[in-house]
Motif scaffolding. Structure first.
Motif, short mmCIF file in Angstrom:
data_model
loop_
_atom_site.label_atom_id
_atom_site.label_comp_id
_atom_site.label_asym_id
_atom_site.label_seq_id
_atom_site.Cartn_x
_atom_site.Cartn_y
_atom_site.Cartn_z
N THR A 1 0.81 -1.22 0.00
CA THR A 1 0.00 0.00 0.00
C THR A 1 0.85 1.27 0.00
N CYS A 2 2.14 1.11 0.15
CA CYS A 2 3.04 2.27 0.16
C CYS A 2 3.20 2.86 -1.24
N TYR A 3 2.92 2.07 -2.27
CA TYR A 3 3.16 2.50 -3.64
C TYR A 3 1.86 2.45 -4.46
N PRO A 4 1.07 3.52 -4.42
CA PRO A 4 -0.22 3.50 -5.12
C PRO A 4 -0.13 3.85 -6.61
N ARG A 5 0.98 4.45 -7.06
CA ARG A 5 1.13 4.85 -8.47
C ARG A 5 2.20 4.02 -9.13
N CYS A 6 1.84 3.36 -10.24
CA CYS A 6 2.80 2.50 -10.94
C CYS A 6 2.74 2.75 -12.44
N GLN A 7 3.84 2.41 -13.09
CA GLN A 7 3.93 2.41 -14.55
C GLN A 7 4.41 1.03 -14.96
N CYS A 8 3.81 0.50 -16.00
CA CYS A 8 4.16 -0.83 -16.49
C CYS A 8 4.85 -0.69 -17.84
N ARG A 9 5.97 -1.40 -18.00
CA ARG A 9 6.70 -1.38 -19.28
C ARG A 9 7.02 -2.81 -19.68
N ASN A 10 6.73 -3.14 -20.93
CA ASN A 10 7.05 -4.47 -21.44
C ASN A 10 8.55 -4.59 -21.66
N GLN A 11 9.09 -5.75 -21.31
CA GLN A 11 10.49 -6.08 -21.52
C GLN A 11 10.55 -7.33 -22.40
N ASP A 12 11.75 -7.74 -22.77
CA ASP A 12 11.91 -8.94 -23.61
C ASP A 12 11.42 -10.20 -22.89
N ASN A 13 11.69 -10.30 -21.60
CA ASN A 13 11.34 -11.52 -20.86
C ASN A 13 10.22 -11.30 -19.84
N GLY A 14 9.36 -10.35 -20.06
CA GLY A 14 8.26 -10.08 -19.13
C GLY A 14 7.92 -8.60 -19.11
#
Length: 80
Positions: A59-72
């Motif tokens: 709950t300490c981290y409510p803001r995230c960004q997702c980035r695709n990588q080669d292996n996930g």
């Protein structure tokens, strides 16, 4: 003598008050968390951010960004 007794009594009272006081530390979080996971990010930006928040389960981290990588994918999360 009266002032000396008053001084000793006030010192004893201050000792009891300070001795029985409890201080609780707040949870401190690092400003940024990077999390690597398998699979790909959701194409929708808001859903991919929610995907990262649900994966880290913190709950300490409510803001995230997702980035695709080669292996996930990698989640970069920030605390407020």
């Amino acid at each position: 003598m009266k002032s000396a007794t008053l001084f000793v009594v006030s010192c004893v009272l201050m000792f009891f008050v300070l001795h029985n006081t409890k201080v609780e530390a707040k949870k401190h979080c690092a400003p940024e968390l990077v999390y690597l996971a398998s699979g790909k990010c959701d194409p929708d930006v808001q859903k991919s951010a929610a995907q990262c928040v649900s994966e880290i389960k913190d709950t300490c981290y409510p803001r995230c960004q997702c980035r695709n990588q080669d292996n996930g994918h990698s989640c970069t999360c920030f605390h407020t």
